[in-house]
Design a protein around this motif. Structure first.
Motif, mmCIF file in Angstrom:
data_model
loop_
_atom_site.group_PDB
_atom_site.id
_atom_site.type_symbol
_atom_site.label_atom_id
_atom_site.label_comp_id
_atom_site.label_asym_id
_atom_site.label_seq_id
_atom_site.Cartn_x
_atom_site.Cartn_y
_atom_site.Cartn_z
ATOM 1 N N ILE A 180 3.298 -10.222 -0.889
ATOM 2 C CA ILE A 180 3.190 -9.144 0.103
ATOM 3 C C ILE A 180 4.493 -9.029 0.901
ATOM 4 O O ILE A 180 4.882 -7.925 1.290
ATOM 5 C CB ILE A 180 1.953 -9.348 1.006
ATOM 6 N N ALA A 181 5.147 -10.160 1.142
ATOM 7 C CA ALA A 181 6.445 -10.120 1.828
ATOM 8 C C ALA A 181 7.451 -9.335 0.992
ATOM 9 O O ALA A 181 8.241 -8.544 1.514
ATOM 10 C CB ALA A 181 6.954 -11.539 2.071
ATOM 11 N N CYS A 182 7.414 -9.540 -0.326
ATOM 12 C CA CYS A 182 8.321 -8.802 -1.216
ATOM 13 C C CYS A 182 7.990 -7.313 -1.226
ATOM 14 O O CYS A 182 8.898 -6.477 -1.230
ATOM 15 C CB CYS A 182 8.239 -9.373 -2.635
ATOM 16 N N PHE A 183 6.711 -6.960 -1.216
ATOM 17 C CA PHE A 183 6.333 -5.543 -1.175
ATOM 18 C C PHE A 183 6.841 -4.892 0.109
ATOM 19 O O PHE A 183 7.366 -3.777 0.102
ATOM 20 C CB PHE A 183 4.810 -5.384 -1.241
ATOM 21 N N VAL A 184 6.662 -5.580 1.225
ATOM 22 C CA VAL A 184 7.130 -5.022 2.501
ATOM 23 C C VAL A 184 8.643 -4.840 2.457
ATOM 24 O O VAL A 184 9.170 -3.816 2.903
ATOM 25 C CB VAL A 184 6.718 -5.925 3.682
ATOM 26 N N PHE A 185 9.338 -5.818 1.876
ATOM 27 C CA PHE A 185 10.791 -5.713 1.791
ATOM 28 C C PHE A 185 11.222 -4.561 0.892
ATOM 29 O O PHE A 185 12.239 -3.917 1.147
ATOM 30 C CB PHE A 185 11.381 -7.032 1.289
ATOM 31 N N MET A 186 10.460 -4.295 -0.179
ATOM 32 C CA MET A 186 10.777 -3.145 -1.031
ATOM 33 C C MET A 186 10.675 -1.866 -0.203
ATOM 34 O O MET A 186 11.539 -0.983 -0.276
ATOM 35 C CB MET A 186 9.779 -3.037 -2.195
ATOM 36 N N GLY A 187 9.574 -1.778 0.564
ATOM 37 C CA GLY A 187 9.376 -0.588 1.388
ATOM 38 C C GLY A 187 10.459 -0.442 2.452
ATOM 39 O O GLY A 187 10.950 0.658 2.705
ATOM 40 N N ILE A 188 10.848 -1.567 3.052
ATOM 41 C CA ILE A 188 11.910 -1.530 4.069
ATOM 42 C C ILE A 188 13.226 -1.096 3.425
ATOM 43 O O ILE A 188 13.960 -0.268 3.963
ATOM 44 C CB ILE A 188 12.061 -2.906 4.740
ATOM 45 N N GLY A 189 13.507 -1.633 2.245
ATOM 46 C CA GLY A 189 14.733 -1.238 1.537
ATOM 47 C C GLY A 189 14.767 0.248 1.262
ATOM 48 O O GLY A 189 15.823 0.887 1.359
ATOM 49 N N MET A 224 7.394 3.896 -3.058
ATOM 50 C CA MET A 224 7.917 2.874 -2.155
ATOM 51 C C MET A 224 7.648 3.238 -0.702
ATOM 52 O O MET A 224 7.254 2.384 0.106
ATOM 53 C CB MET A 224 9.441 2.746 -2.328
ATOM 54 N N ASN A 225 7.916 4.536 -0.358
ATOM 55 C CA ASN A 225 7.785 4.956 1.041
ATOM 56 C C ASN A 225 6.342 5.085 1.480
ATOM 57 O O ASN A 225 6.066 5.137 2.661
ATOM 58 C CB ASN A 225 8.457 6.322 1.247
ATOM 59 N N GLY A 226 5.446 5.201 0.504
ATOM 60 C CA GLY A 226 4.046 5.440 0.831
ATOM 61 C C GLY A 226 3.155 4.240 0.568
ATOM 62 O O GLY A 226 3.047 3.334 1.395
ATOM 63 N N PRO A 227 2.531 4.203 -0.628
ATOM 64 C CA PRO A 227 1.533 3.158 -0.864
ATOM 65 C C PRO A 227 2.075 1.739 -0.728
ATOM 66 O O PRO A 227 1.413 0.878 -0.141
ATOM 67 C CB PRO A 227 1.078 3.423 -2.314
ATOM 68 N N ILE A 228 3.290 1.501 -1.261
ATOM 69 C CA ILE A 228 3.786 0.112 -1.223
ATOM 70 C C ILE A 228 4.070 -0.322 0.201
ATOM 71 O O ILE A 228 3.590 -1.366 0.667
ATOM 72 C CB ILE A 228 5.016 -0.041 -2.139
ATOM 73 N N LEU A 229 4.854 0.479 0.917
ATOM 74 C CA LEU A 229 5.239 0.046 2.274
ATOM 75 C C LEU A 229 4.043 0.021 3.201
ATOM 76 O O LEU A 229 3.761 -0.993 3.853
ATOM 77 C CB LEU A 229 6.310 0.984 2.842
#
Lengths: 414, 67
Positions: free
Chosen positions: A121-130, A292-297
């Protein structure tokens, strides 16, 4: 019918009868704290994306305790949400069986075990932040950004030896001090690698304080930069800010990612996630950008906040290990804010007043919270001053320096 | 390992790697500048609110509207 029989029909009350008065008061206090976090998130005083699900989770978990403890870990009391200790411990066969058993009972257990406790989940949040980061600001002013980001790591650097004085091991102290980097996914990742036994309290403390930073840092800025004239320094827009096209930014992201992964392979999953988000943003592939901007973040953020709130059950918060963490986490973030503002002052001095010292707070890499805080404070004192681009450059570089520090900790502390 | 030594070593390594990254960024920017074609001149169209999704531009609009 006596009172106990009456209350046994209401399992929540029955659990309270079986708890100590201190535990009951702690649960009621945490329910009310959850309400407060929701209120402050709704008002915008604290970061609503995290505080609203976290506050609701905190209130609900402390209200939902009942006489139910299938693994016998909590003296007869438990909930139907998740068991943070399931699967832990040296007996892997028994623990695997316990984990599979509890997976069929606790509804959030799969989320916790398969995304939380392994850092996914930390990696998913980081993808969204990126996917939200514009690295053009970093490319335009790399040295200013890096100096501010390095000063803003003061909390991480100075808190580690202080944490050791509290009796923590080097690995535990490092995991705690990373809270000063103000980067939630990095804190989760580092505590999983270095101090998995403290993962739950560190994660709870870190995200609680990161939510509070939005409300607290303005006061720190006004205290350390008391001059309205200094706070209102306008920094003219650098013509380089809009200069780089998406192709150039992609090249930067790819090269920086590979170099950092070579230097710090232990932090490679998070670094890859961050730069993947950046690459997707610059790629122009709209479907992936929307994902990335929606479901993942927002999906990851919501489940992260909710799970953290669920982990704030009274027995976790009242654990004697947690109180020093509350103090050390606060100290770490405070020192990082002070360090960042000192960096801002030094840049102001050496540029003969061209740099607004307030942008130093943006080196604390709570993206984009601290950049927004800096802009809001500056604009309050000078409505014509726009420092957001410079602040975002420091913000982005802060993420990278925190990742570097986490990677160094994981590499050198054995 | 002593906490103070870990902090000192970490600070030194982080500063070195961070400045290395900054130098790499600067070099990349120089190389990209040298190798990129000049942007074609396009007649500028007035920006609409829908185009402004950059936070800095939104902040500029807010600042100007408060004049």
């Amino acid at each position: 019918m006596n009172l106990e029989t009456f209350f046994s029909a209401f399992q929540g009350f029955e659990a309270m009868l079986h708890s100590t008065p201190q535990m009951v008061m702690a649960r009621v206090g945490l329910i009310l704290l959850g309400f407060l976090l929701i209120y402050l998130g709704k008002k915008g005083v604290l970061e609503p994306l995290l505080m609203i699900p976290m506050g609701l989770g905190m209130s609900v978990i402390n209200a939902s305790v009942m006489l139910f403890d299938p693994l016998g870990l909590h003296g007869g009391l438990g909930t139907l949400f998740l068991e943070a200790q399931a699967g832990a411990g040296p007996d892997s066969v028994k623990n695997a069986a316990d984990l599979m058993y509890i997976m069929g009972i606790d509804w959030l257990q799969p989320i916790y075990t398969f995304t939380f406790s392994n850092g996914l989940i930390a990696c998913f949040v980081f993808m969204g932040i990126g996917a939200l980061l514009d690295v053009g600001f970093v490319m335009a002013r790399p040295f200013l950004s890096i100096i501010l980001a390095l000063f803003a790591e003061a909390g991480t650097i100075f808190t580690l030896p202080i944490a050791q004085m509290f009796g923590y091991t080097a690995k535990q102290a490092a995991a705690i001090s990373v809270v000063g980097g103000a980067d939630g996914p990095m804190v989760l990742f580092t505590s999983l690698k270095l101090a998995p036994e403290l993962f739950v309290p560190i994660a709870v403390v870190a995200y609680l304080y990161l939510g509070l930073a939005y409300g607290g840092y303005p006061y720190l800025i006004k205290f350390l930069v008391p001059s309205v004239k200094l706070r209102g320094i306008a920094m003219p827009a650098d013509p380089k800010f809009g200069k780089y096209n998406s192709g150039q930014k992609m090249v930067f992201a790819v090269v920086a990612c590979v170099i950092l992964c070579i230097l710090l392979p232990v932090a490679a999953p998070l670094l890859f996630s961050l730069f993947l988000g950046i690459v997707i943003r610059e790629s122009g592939i709209k479907q992936f950008q929307d994902l990335m901007n929606g479901p993942i973040l927002y999906g990851a953020t919501m489940f992260l906040g909710m799970t953290l709130g669920i982990l704030c059950e009274a027995t976790t918060i009242l654990d004697p290990k947690v109180l020093p963490l509350l103090l050390l986490g606060m100290l770490s973030l405070l020192l990082s804010g002070i360090g960042g503002l000192i960096g801002g002052y030094l840049c102001w001095f050496f540029t003969k007043g061209k740099v607004n010292p307030v942008i130093g707070i943006a080196g604390v890499s709570c993206v984009p919270t601290t950049a927004k805080v800096a802009q809001k404070i500056v604009q309050h004192d000078n409505p014509h001053a726009i420092i957001m681009q410079y602040a975002l450059g420091a913000n982005v570089m802060g993420v990278i320096t925190t990742a570097i520090i986490a990677g160094v900790f994981c590499s050198i502390i054995k | 390992m002593n906490g103070l030594m870990i902090s000192v070593n970490t600070a030194i390594i982080t500063i070195i790697i961070s400045f290395f990254i900054a130098i790499v960024i600067k070099l990349m920017v120089v190389i990209l500048d040298l190798t990129s074609k000049p942007e074609p001149v396009i007649a500028s169209e007035p920006e609409t609110a829908a185009d402004m999704d950059d936070e800095s531009e939104i902040a500029a609009v807010i600042a100007i509207s408060k004049q």
